[in-house]
Design an enzyme around this catalytic site. Sequence first.
Site, short mmCIF file in Angstrom:
data_model
loop_
_atom_site.label_atom_id
_atom_site.label_comp_id
_atom_site.label_asym_id
_atom_site.label_seq_id
_atom_site.Cartn_x
_atom_site.Cartn_y
_atom_site.Cartn_z
N HIS A 1 -9.86 1.20 4.88
CA HIS A 1 -8.20 1.16 5.36
C HIS A 1 -8.49 2.00 6.67
O HIS A 1 -9.33 3.53 6.41
CB HIS A 1 -6.91 2.19 4.20
CG HIS A 1 -6.05 1.47 5.31
ND1 HIS A 1 -4.83 3.02 5.60
CD2 HIS A 1 -5.16 1.21 5.18
CE1 HIS A 1 -3.90 2.56 5.85
NE2 HIS A 1 -3.59 1.26 5.89
N GLY B 1 2.31 2.39 10.54
CA GLY B 1 3.25 3.74 10.70
C GLY B 1 3.86 4.11 11.89
O GLY B 1 4.83 5.34 11.93
N GLU C 1 -5.65 -4.58 10.93
CA GLU C 1 -4.28 -4.11 10.27
C GLU C 1 -4.80 -2.75 11.63
O GLU C 1 -5.91 -1.85 12.28
CB GLU C 1 -4.61 -2.61 9.43
CG GLU C 1 -3.88 -3.83 8.26
CD GLU C 1 -3.67 -2.27 7.38
OE1 GLU C 1 -2.07 -2.79 6.67
OE2 GLU C 1 -4.56 -1.59 7.40
N SER D 1 2.91 -1.86 10.51
CA SER D 1 4.89 -1.92 10.31
C SER D 1 5.77 -2.72 10.12
O SER D 1 6.55 -3.62 10.97
CB SER D 1 5.40 -1.67 12.26
OG SER D 1 4.69 -0.22 12.01
N GLU E 1 -6.61 4.10 7.72
CA GLU E 1 -6.59 6.15 7.11
C GLU E 1 -7.89 6.36 6.95
O GLU E 1 -8.36 7.64 7.14
CB GLU E 1 -5.40 6.52 6.67
CG GLU E 1 -3.89 6.15 6.99
CD GLU E 1 -2.89 5.50 6.48
OE1 GLU E 1 -3.38 5.03 5.66
OE2 GLU E 1 -2.15 4.44 7.59
N LYS F 1 0.38 4.36 0.04
CA LYS F 1 -0.24 5.75 0.18
C LYS F 1 -0.48 6.91 -0.34
O LYS F 1 -0.07 6.29 -1.66
CB LYS F 1 -0.21 5.93 1.68
CG LYS F 1 -0.85 4.37 2.83
CD LYS F 1 -0.55 4.87 3.63
CE LYS F 1 0.36 3.16 4.77
NZ LYS F 1 -0.28 3.45 6.06
N ASN G 1 0.83 -1.44 0.44
CA ASN G 1 0.14 -0.06 -0.21
C ASN G 1 0.65 1.37 -0.20
O ASN G 1 1.66 1.75 1.22
CB ASN G 1 -0.37 0.00 1.68
CG ASN G 1 -1.87 0.98 1.14
OD1 ASN G 1 -1.76 1.54 1.26
ND2 ASN G 1 -2.26 1.53 2.61
#
Length: 256
Positions: free
Chosen positions: A96, A174, A168, A214, A98, A11, A9
Amino acid sequence: MRKPFIGGNWKMNTDGKSAVELAKAVAQKCQQLLSKVDVSVCPPFVYLSAVKNALGSSGIGLGAQDVYFEAKGAFTGEISCQMLKDVGCKYVIIGHSERRHVIKETDAIINKKLIAAIDAGLLPIFCVGELLEERKAGKTESVVKEQIQKGMAGITAQKAKAITIAYEPVWAIGTGLNATPQQAQEVHLMIRQLIAVMYNKELAEQIIIQYGGSVKADNAAELAGQPDVDGFLVGGASLKADDFAAIVKAAAEKKK
Ligand code: PGA
């Protein structure tokens, strides 16, 4: 037997030149592992076509990072499933964290997107995961369950076969703080058991459950060694071909 699946991904990273270079390098380094694993890369929308060309006949799948659920019309700025198909996408990331937490996408929207993507013949990577406060409050299971139940509402067992679930934990994305292999395994097993209850045992055995948050070259092997971890959704480490290839390799060497 489940074939591990690793998605990159990207991003909101890369530019036209670096996206093509990264795709070529990933294709070159991962191609020989594709008998053991499935691999996809998910660049920003505007580079999908260029990345598709760069991937060529490597066998690496192209994915988008999001999609809109309506087929066409006055939805300024949105991208339809058919448009993704048109530029060669096989996969699409939906829900996702985010998008859930920054863009404020709801379970209801995610559900509509999953349905639209499956109906269009795309393979969704459906992301779920708890916030740090939710984990600390002992709510991981209930949060993840609710996300799956609401996200997959109304989707038949036949259609659900198209879905990959990506667990996730939001606190691990991140941040450099990955879930321990035991923490990941515990939630993955819970998800598989939930799919058995919502659908059937056969789908529960078949469904791919990726871990994301991560994932790096040095923790991938141990995570991949967990029985219910079927691959990864990789953010930061997917931006370096060598790191991503090392993660793909670790998943390809998963002990059966
Ligand atoms: P990360 O992101 O690997 O950078 O933690 C994972 C993801 O958001 O899919």
